[in-house]
Scaffold this motif. Structure first.
Motif, mmCIF file in Angstrom:
data_model
loop_
_atom_site.group_PDB
_atom_site.id
_atom_site.type_symbol
_atom_site.label_atom_id
_atom_site.label_comp_id
_atom_site.label_asym_id
_atom_site.label_seq_id
_atom_site.Cartn_x
_atom_site.Cartn_y
_atom_site.Cartn_z
ATOM 1 N N PHE A 279 41.909 37.385 42.074
ATOM 2 C CA PHE A 279 43.335 38.238 42.592
ATOM 3 C C PHE A 279 44.234 37.113 43.113
ATOM 4 O O PHE A 279 44.040 35.980 43.188
ATOM 5 C CB PHE A 279 43.142 39.243 43.705
ATOM 6 N N GLU A 280 45.321 37.412 43.294
ATOM 7 C CA GLU A 280 46.624 36.572 43.875
ATOM 8 C C GLU A 280 46.112 35.897 45.232
ATOM 9 O O GLU A 280 46.562 34.977 45.686
ATOM 10 C CB GLU A 280 47.948 37.252 43.702
ATOM 11 N N ASN A 281 45.384 36.795 45.944
ATOM 12 C CA ASN A 281 45.005 36.190 47.310
ATOM 13 C C ASN A 281 43.664 35.292 47.270
ATOM 14 O O ASN A 281 43.054 35.107 48.351
ATOM 15 C CB ASN A 281 44.802 37.282 48.328
ATOM 16 N N GLY A 282 43.141 35.197 45.954
ATOM 17 C CA GLY A 282 42.080 34.504 46.047
ATOM 18 C C GLY A 282 40.447 35.208 45.815
ATOM 19 O O GLY A 282 39.490 34.474 45.574
ATOM 20 N N ILE A 283 40.831 36.309 46.045
ATOM 21 C CA ILE A 283 39.419 36.991 46.024
ATOM 22 C C ILE A 283 38.905 37.177 44.654
ATOM 23 O O ILE A 283 39.744 37.333 43.692
ATOM 24 C CB ILE A 283 39.627 38.607 46.568
ATOM 25 N N VAL A 284 37.483 37.008 44.208
ATOM 26 C CA VAL A 284 36.929 36.975 42.955
ATOM 27 C C VAL A 284 36.311 38.325 42.653
ATOM 28 O O VAL A 284 35.856 39.024 43.550
ATOM 29 C CB VAL A 284 36.115 36.065 42.933
ATOM 30 N N TYR A 285 36.354 38.851 41.454
ATOM 31 C CA TYR A 285 35.888 40.240 41.190
ATOM 32 C C TYR A 285 35.186 40.112 39.775
ATOM 33 O O TYR A 285 35.425 39.134 38.940
ATOM 34 C CB TYR A 285 37.068 41.320 40.864
ATOM 35 N N ASP A 286 34.223 41.077 39.727
ATOM 36 C CA ASP A 286 33.601 41.499 38.230
ATOM 37 C C ASP A 286 33.527 42.904 38.308
ATOM 38 O O ASP A 286 33.145 43.382 39.071
ATOM 39 C CB ASP A 286 32.433 40.721 37.817
ATOM 40 N N VAL A 287 33.863 43.437 37.025
ATOM 41 C CA VAL A 287 33.745 44.932 36.940
ATOM 42 C C VAL A 287 33.022 45.212 35.703
ATOM 43 O O VAL A 287 33.400 44.519 34.554
ATOM 44 C CB VAL A 287 34.951 45.565 36.759
ATOM 45 N N THR A 288 31.917 45.917 35.615
ATOM 46 C CA THR A 288 31.256 46.328 34.312
ATOM 47 C C THR A 288 31.023 47.887 34.273
ATOM 48 O O THR A 288 31.032 48.631 35.110
ATOM 49 C CB THR A 288 29.754 45.834 34.759
ATOM 50 N N GLN A 289 31.412 48.323 33.055
ATOM 51 C CA GLN A 289 31.593 49.777 32.785
ATOM 52 C C GLN A 289 31.098 50.229 31.291
ATOM 53 O O GLN A 289 31.634 49.190 30.649
ATOM 54 C CB GLN A 289 32.862 50.398 33.040
ATOM 55 N N GLY A 290 30.145 51.097 31.110
ATOM 56 C CA GLY A 290 29.749 51.387 29.792
ATOM 57 C C GLY A 290 29.129 52.576 30.005
ATOM 58 O O GLY A 290 28.355 52.717 30.802
ATOM 59 N N PHE A 291 29.097 53.369 28.782
ATOM 60 C CA PHE A 291 28.516 54.772 28.770
ATOM 61 C C PHE A 291 27.388 54.312 27.602
ATOM 62 O O PHE A 291 27.317 55.065 26.400
ATOM 63 C CB PHE A 291 29.402 55.838 28.215
ATOM 64 N N VAL A 292 26.676 53.427 27.617
ATOM 65 C CA VAL A 292 25.770 53.084 26.666
ATOM 66 C C VAL A 292 24.141 52.844 27.453
ATOM 67 O O VAL A 292 23.283 52.219 26.812
ATOM 68 C CB VAL A 292 26.000 51.598 26.198
#
Length: 356
Positions: free
Chosen positions: A215-228
């Motif tokens: 993010f612009e404020n430096g926070i790091v993310y990971d997002v995982t999504q799946g209907f599997v």
């Protein structure tokens, strides 16, 4: 306290969920229910016998007693309904996404920001008790500075060909909820992102995607999504969690679709909070919207059209990014057909469809 008269347009899966909560609420009076399918008249009569069912929504727009419109029809029909609602002086509650194509979504945002009528969209995680519990804990300083956001939502769920075509592949249809709440947790805008996806069962679109970035404020993310997640497993299960990791501690959540559990691990506080999950939190959305209309003051908890467009835009961006990299097809369409056959007769599972 007076009730607010509302017209409901679209009586599909989500339309029925919204209608159920509107009928249970003391704030709302459902005057009309509209669906282009005349067979939905029986459903409407069973759920709301005092409401007027129609296949022509003009009657709703022309009625000055109707103060609010619930727009739950297919995404490609939402912009025109929203335009007519504002033109006839009505507030709007809308399902996400705002439109079938992103440019149309931004036009809807412009419409909403040029009227004095209130509008909101069902980004349900903003109304969930557990996301507020987590964000409030971060605000106490117990975990230090928020550094990492991790979100995962994998279930056996809607498969290709089961109704997502008007809202995109699963990372857009479902994933934009998690894209949105990640941005809400960070209280910042997305800066960088990289995505990897899989064309499960060799379907043309990816049905599982993981993205990460900053993010612009430096926070790091990971997002995982799946209907599997184990579509043909003997006993189906899921994996859904959120983690906010700080420089000193963390807070995390997991649920089983019945109970949500928030675990707080701060420098001075260790606490576990368990409460009912709350499903789509539509009851909260309906209450907060009604209170806004009745008081004439918009509640800041309400998701905005702009929030929905930004979530949609970033979900599409990550899907596009995934297509620029290796997008392996794994499995066969025969397996997908086998899954469809199982789900056609399934009575206990995830994201089941209603069959006539």
């Amino acid at each position: 306290m007076r009730q607010i008269k509302i017209g409901v347009i679209g009586l599909g899966r989500m339309g029925q969920k919204h209608l159920k909560e509107l009928l249970r609420s003391e704030y709302w009076d459902v005057k009309y229910i509209c669906d282009i399918d005349p067979e939905k008249a029986a459903v409407a009569a069973a759920m709301a016998p005092e409401a007027t069912f129609t296949t022509n929504d003009d009657i709703i727009f022309q009625d000055p007693e109707v103060e609010c419109l619930g727009v739950y029809a297919l995404a490609d029909s939402r912009p025109e309904r929203i335009r007519k609602a504002f033109a006839t002086g009505k507030h709007v509650i809308c399902e996400k996404p705002l439109a079938f194509q992103l440019p149309e979504e931004w036009k809807v945002v412009e419409m909403g920001e040029q009227t004095d009528k209130f509008s909101t969209v069902n980004l349900f995680l903003r109304n969930a008790w557990y996301t507020h519990e987590m964000k409030d804990f971060v605000a106490t300083g117990e975990i230090g500075e928020l550094a990492i956001i991790r979100i995962c939502h994998m279930t056996p769920g809607l498969t290709p060909g089961e109704g997502l075509e008007f809202e995109g592949p699963s990372f857009h249809d479902c994933g934009m909820h998690y894209v949105d709440i990640c941005r809400w947790f960070a209280d910042s805008e997305y800066k960088t992102g990289h995505a990897q996806a899989v064309r499960m069962w060799s379907y043309k679109d990816p049905w599982w995607l993981q993205c990460h970035g900053t993010f612009e404020n430096g926070i790091v993310y990971d997002v995982t999504q799946g209907f599997v997640y184990g579509q043909l497993a003997k006993d189906q299960t899921h994996n859904s969690y959120m983690e906010l990791i700080g420089t000193k501690g963390f807070v995390r959540m997991h649920h089983d679709f019945k109970t949500a559990v928030v675990e707080k691990h701060g420098v001075n506080v260790t606490e576990v909070v368990e409460k009912p999950y709350g499903d789509k939190c539509i009851d909260v959305l309906c209450r907060v919207m009604a209170e806004s209309i009745l008081t004439g003051k918009r509640n800041g908890q309400l998701p905005t059209f702009r929030d929905a467009a930004k979530a949609s835009e970033y979900a599409w961006k990550m899907l596009d990014d995934a297509r620029q990299h290796d997008l392996p097809p794994i499995g066969t369409l025969d397996t997908l057909n086998e899954i469809h056959e199982r789900r056609a007769h399934q009575t206990n599972g995830y994201g089941l469809l209603k069959h006539k």
